[in-house]
Motif scaffolding. Structure first.
Motif, PDB file in Angstrom:
ATOM      1  N   UNK A  81      57.927 185.225 151.141  1.00 24.83           N
ATOM      2  CA  UNK A  81      57.587 186.086 150.006  1.00 24.83           C
ATOM      3  C   UNK A  81      56.605 185.386 149.070  1.00 24.83           C
ATOM      4  N   UNK A  82      56.744 184.100 148.905  1.00 28.40           N
ATOM      5  CA  UNK A  82      55.796 183.358 148.055  1.00 28.40           C
ATOM      6  C   UNK A  82      54.399 183.391 148.666  1.00 28.40           C
ATOM      7  N   UNK A  83      54.324 183.144 149.966  1.00 26.79           N
ATOM      8  CA  UNK A  83      53.037 183.174 150.661  1.00 26.79           C
ATOM      9  C   UNK A  83      52.389 184.550 150.568  1.00 26.79           C
ATOM     10  N   UNK A  84      53.164 185.592 150.852  1.00 25.46           N
ATOM     11  CA  UNK A  84      52.632 186.954 150.844  1.00 25.46           C
ATOM     12  C   UNK A  84      52.199 187.377 149.448  1.00 25.46           C
ATOM     13  N   UNK A  85      52.898 186.903 148.434  1.00 32.50           N
ATOM     14  CA  UNK A  85      52.510 187.216 147.065  1.00 32.50           C
ATOM     15  C   UNK A  85      51.166 186.594 146.735  1.00 32.50           C
ATOM     16  N   UNK A  86      51.015 185.329 147.050  1.00 36.05           N
ATOM     17  CA  UNK A  86      49.767 184.626 146.752  1.00 36.05           C
ATOM     18  C   UNK A  86      48.592 185.235 147.511  1.00 36.05           C
ATOM     19  N   UNK A  87      48.835 185.651 148.752  1.00 31.96           N
ATOM     20  CA  UNK A  87      47.772 186.242 149.572  1.00 31.96           C
ATOM     21  C   UNK A  87      47.651 187.748 149.378  1.00 31.96           C
ATOM     22  N   UNK A  88      48.403 188.288 148.407  1.00 32.89           N
ATOM     23  CA  UNK A  88      48.357 189.722 148.092  1.00 32.89           C
ATOM     24  C   UNK A  88      48.610 190.566 149.341  1.00 32.89           C
ATOM     25  N   UNK A  89      49.649 190.173 150.084  1.00 34.48           N
ATOM     26  CA  UNK A  89      49.973 190.846 151.340  1.00 34.48           C
ATOM     27  C   UNK A  89      51.363 191.468 151.329  1.00 34.48           C
ATOM     28  N   UNK A  90      51.965 191.608 150.148  1.00 33.56           N
ATOM     29  CA  UNK A  90      53.231 192.327 150.045  1.00 33.56           C
ATOM     30  C   UNK A  90      52.973 193.818 150.256  1.00 33.56           C
ATOM     31  N   UNK A  91      54.016 194.610 150.543  1.00 30.03           N
ATOM     32  CA  UNK A  91      53.784 196.038 150.813  1.00 30.03           C
ATOM     33  C   UNK A  91      53.220 196.770 149.605  1.00 30.03           C
ATOM     34  N   UNK A  92      52.525 197.850 149.869  1.00 29.78           N
ATOM     35  CA  UNK A  92      51.918 198.653 148.807  1.00 29.78           C
ATOM     36  C   UNK A  92      52.953 199.660 148.289  1.00 29.78           C
TER      37      UNK A  92
END
Length: 229
Positions: free
Chosen positions: A138-149
């Motif tokens: 979740x930290x990685x996806x947040x930084x890379x703006x890859x969390x769900x829309x």
């Protein structure tokens, strides 16, 4: 039992976990994130102590990181935090704030989104990290703006992550052919008393992470009956 109104209030009032675009005051709990702090400036004894902690940032990587921030006009970081299960993922701390940075194959990863996350995971074979946890992803996806829309939230990082209903917290499951990350988002209720107040309406988002690292989010509606243990 925590009421739905209180749960929703906690979620919607949660501070955004998003990294700042420019250095602003920040507080870091490195121990909580299983991170290792690497002093960039300091005496030899301090640097040696950091080395004994298992730091893996090479001199070449430090040079890339330092040049990146000097080019941005931020100067040299006071320290850099690494994350054991996220190779190439760094948090740079400055006197007036912090910033996240991802370095892949000796270059700063400038792209964002699910494709960037896929490229990163594949480059470091992230599924090969036996101790990888949901909080790392979740930290990685947040930084890379890859969390769900998601809709109805100020930020996609406002997924459920509280003690009241741990079954709704982020989970990472593994299989022979890959892994899955599951996040739950509470759906805000409209004004008026709900017909079944014991039911929480949710959106479950699942990130499929196959061995090919072709990432994909899927969404489904679900409910949680809070009257049951």
């Amino acid at each position: 039992m925590m009421t739905y109104a209180l749960l929703l209030g906690l979620v919607l009032a949660a501070c955004s976990k998003a990294p700042r675009a420019t250095p602003t005051p920040t507080t870091t709990d490195a121990a909580e994130d299983a991170a290792v702090t690497i002093p960039v400036a300091g005496d030899a004894a301090t640097a040696d102590a950091a080395s004994k902690k298992g730091s893996t940032m090479s001199a070449e990587t430090e040079a890339v990181l330092t040049k990146h921030y000097e080019t941005k006009g931020w100067g040299k970081p006071l320290e850099v935090i690494t994350y054991d299960q996220l190779p190439g993922f760094y948090q740079a701390e400055f006197a007036d704030g912090g910033d996240y940075l991802v370095i892949v194959d000796g270059k700063v990863l400038g792209k964002k989104g699910l494709d960037a996350a896929s490229a990163y995971m594949k480059s470091v074979d992230l599924l090969g990290k036996a101790a990888l946890e949901a909080k790392d992803l979740t930290k990685l996806l947040l930084v890379l703006e890859a969390l769900p829309k998601v809709s109805g939230y100020a930020s996609p990082d406002q997924f459920y992550d509280y003690a009241a209903h741990p079954q709704l917290n982020p989970t990472l499951t593994r299989a022979v052919d890959g892994a899955k990350l599951v996040l739950h988002y509470l759906i805000p209720r409209r004004a008026g008393a709900p017909a079944k107040p014991q039911l929480l309406d949710l959106k479950r988002w699942t990130l499929s992470i196959p061995r090919s690292y072709k990432l994909a989010w899927t969404e489904e509606a679900t409910t949680l009956d809070t009257s049951k243990p």
